[in-house]
Design an enzyme around this catalytic site. Structure first.
Site, short mmCIF file in Angstrom:
data_model
loop_
_atom_site.label_atom_id
_atom_site.label_comp_id
_atom_site.label_asym_id
_atom_site.label_seq_id
_atom_site.Cartn_x
_atom_site.Cartn_y
_atom_site.Cartn_z
CB THR A 1 -0.30 0.17 8.59
OG1 THR A 1 -0.39 -0.48 7.32
CG2 THR A 1 1.09 0.75 8.73
N GLY B 1 10.15 -4.21 1.79
CA GLY B 1 11.28 -3.37 2.16
C GLY B 1 12.49 -3.63 1.27
NE ARG C 1 13.85 -0.58 -4.55
CZ ARG C 1 12.90 -0.63 -3.59
NH1 ARG C 1 12.08 -1.66 -3.49
NH2 ARG C 1 12.78 0.37 -2.73
N PRO D 1 0.83 -1.21 0.00
CG PRO D 1 0.08 -0.97 2.19
CD PRO D 1 0.78 -1.93 1.28
CE LYS E 1 2.82 -2.33 4.49
NZ LYS E 1 3.26 -0.99 4.88
CG HIS F 1 5.61 2.80 6.65
ND1 HIS F 1 4.44 2.49 7.28
CD2 HIS F 1 5.30 3.75 5.73
CE1 HIS F 1 3.46 3.24 6.78
NE2 HIS F 1 3.96 4.00 5.83
NE ARG G 1 11.04 4.76 -0.85
CZ ARG G 1 11.08 4.09 0.30
NH1 ARG G 1 11.13 2.76 0.30
NH2 ARG G 1 11.05 4.75 1.45
CB SER H 1 -2.86 3.43 1.14
OG SER H 1 -2.85 4.35 2.21
NE ARG I 1 7.29 6.34 3.14
CZ ARG I 1 7.49 7.41 2.36
NH1 ARG I 1 8.62 7.55 1.70
NH2 ARG I 1 6.56 8.33 2.24
CG LEU J 1 -8.05 0.17 9.26
CD1 LEU J 1 -9.24 0.87 8.62
CD2 LEU J 1 -8.53 -0.84 10.30
CE1 TYR J 2 -0.77 4.05 8.29
CE2 TYR J 2 -1.57 5.35 6.46
CZ TYR J 2 -0.54 4.70 7.11
OH TYR J 2 0.73 4.73 6.57
#
Ligand SMILES: Cc1cc2nc3c(=O)[nH]c(=O)nc-3n(C[C@H](O)[C@H](O)[C@H](O)COP(=O)(O)O)c2cc1C
Length: 449
Positions: free
Chosen positions: A224, A357, A360, A145, A301, A325, A380, A175, A328, A197-198
């Site tokens: 989260t 996290g 790549r 999210p 999460k 996160h 990202r 999100s 972050r 969910l926040y």
């Protein structure tokens, strides 16, 4: 072969593939490779890794097909956002916390492990599908999210992402603070997406969000839990200094309730009592309350310690996402891959453990699965694709990750995810702190209930 022609052939092949008619999230890359194994290696270079064409004067890709790996998309995203006069939006995407040390730790952790490849195994046919909560995903790579995707591509936002994810059979998590509603995102995705969910500090609002997501068919509600302590996003602050736009175009400074109210998931809700999203005083009591509210699967999460993983199971949580996160939230310096073995070890196959996290490369995905993850999420990279090229950028990012993952599966002699052997990862020579997977119990991939 001319790359455009190769791509057209690839799409024509997909259109005729019976695998596309499969009921749930079929993976296009896996379909290509599985259906035509003899030709697949050659095609994986012609079709999946074109990389041709002239780059721009700064050496940045100008079309998704030029990308050779997912890192190629980051400068393209930066360039696109700077050209729109939105350096703050790129800073928001790029930022970690403090000096970005935890962000770097996530990436560096992958080099602490090496893959022990196996030879002389016929791995031409590879099946990358995984079953999570009874739903089969074509690929174990899901979309994490990410809030406010309109900041990266105003026209396409989460909808372009959903279409891109659908193409390759990737599940995605929407999100709470996205720029799109769960119904429209699920529609574009072709099947219901997970909902992140926040908690908010008004339980009536929280309940309404859950109810709406469940009504849209969300297979899981993801709470989260890693944003409670506040954070210091220095890279964002620095890039924001160079942004000359009027912030009120996108934001409502001064009133948190008003800011939140502008997000589509809060439409029609009375948010006048909401003063924060992240549940600053949240404890396990909140998890219990939420467990009693959520009818389907509940996932936490942001879990980074085996004690919290064990506690989650005591509270009836159905799944975990090991996450900081994307480097972050906390400036702990602790990578997600580094804590995966202790969490998998404590969960002992009882619920799926996902991780995100710094993923790549296909080899990153392989290492996490070998250490006991059920699936991984990326954040990202798909947003770079979105910012630079919209939906085709998202598709290409996921296509490259899938292609790389299939390649390393073959080299390690694994033809299914269940065949990704824990014994095929080992600490790299010289790695100081790489927990061994020796205590990782037998993993389950069919975690239907
Ligand atoms: C710009 C941005 C916004 C994010 N927004 C959310 C969010 O709303 N909810 C959430 O649970 N995680 C959020 N995350 C974290 C991601 O879900 C994920 O944990 C992280 O991006 C994974 O790391 P990666 O970006 O290195 O792949 C966000 C990450 C970024 C980069």
């Amino acid at each position: 072969m001319d790359p455009t022609l190769a791509r057209r052939n690839f799409l024509r092949f997909l259109a005729g593939s019976p695998l596309l008619a499969a009921p749930v999230l079929p993976s296009t890359v896996a379909a290509l490779l599985a259906a035509n194994p003899e030709d697949a290696l050659a095609q994986s270079y012609d079709v999946l890794r074109q990389g041709s064409g002239k780059l721009d004067a700064d050496g940045v890709i100008v079309s998704p097909s030029q990308a050779i790996n997912v890192f190629d998309f980051e400068p393209a995203a930066k360039k696109a956002l700077l050209a729109q006069g939105a350096p703050a939006h790129f800073g928001y995407l790029a930022s970690g916390v403090d000096d970005d040390g935890t962000l770097r730790a996530n990436r560096e952790a992958f080099s602490a492990y090496a893959i022990r490849v196996r030879r002389l195994i016929d791995a031409r046919k590879v099946d990358t599908s995984v079953k999570i909560f009874g739903e089969t995903w074509g690929s174990p790579i899901a979309l994490a999210p990410v809030s406010s995707q309109g900041a990266f591509n105003f026209a396409e936002r989460e909808l372009g992402v959903a279409r891109g994810a659908r193409k390759g059979g990737h599940q995605m998590i929407l999100s709470t603070v996205g720029n799109s509603g769960v119904e429209e995102v699920s529609k574009e995705h072709g099947s219901p997406v997970w909902y992140m969910l926040y908690p908010t500090d008004d339980f009536a609002v929280t309940q309404a969000l859950v109810k709406r997501a469940e009504a849209a068919g969300a297979p899981a509600i993801v709470l989260t839990v890693d944003r409670q302590g506040g954070r210091n996003t220095e890279t964002l602050f620095r890039m924001r200094r160079d942004d000359n736009r009027e912030c009120t175009t996108c934001h409502q400074p001064g009133s948190f309730a008003k800011e939140v109210a502008r997000k589509p998931m809060f439409t029609g809700l009375d948010v006048s009592r909401v003063t924060n999203l992240y549940g600053t005083g949240m404890t396990w009591d909140f998890v219990k309350r939420l467990r009693d509210t959520v009818k389907g699967k509940l996932v936490l999460k942001g879990i980074m310690a085996h004690e919290d993983a064990t506690e989650s199971l005591r509270y009836g949580v159905d799944g975990l996402i090991v996450s900081n996160h994307g480097g972050r939230a906390e400036a702990s310096g602790q990578s997600t891959l580094g804590v995966l073995p202790e969490i998998v070890g404590s969960v002992k196959g009882r619920v799926p453990v996902l991780i995100d996290g710094g993923f790549r490369r296909g080899t990153d995905v392989y290492k996490a699965l070998a250490l006991g993850a059920s699936a991984v999420c990326v954040g990202r990279p798909y947003c770079w694709g979105l910012a630079a090229f919209g939906q085709p950028g998202v598709e290409r990012v996921l296509e490259i990750l899938d292609a790389e993952f299939i390649t390393i599966m073959r080299q390690a002699g694994a033809t299914t995810l269940a065949g990704i052997d824990a014994k095929t990862v080992t600490p790299s020579v010289g790695a100081v702190r790489a927990p061994l997977p020796s205590d990782v119990p037998g993993r389950k991939y069919d975690l239907a209930d």
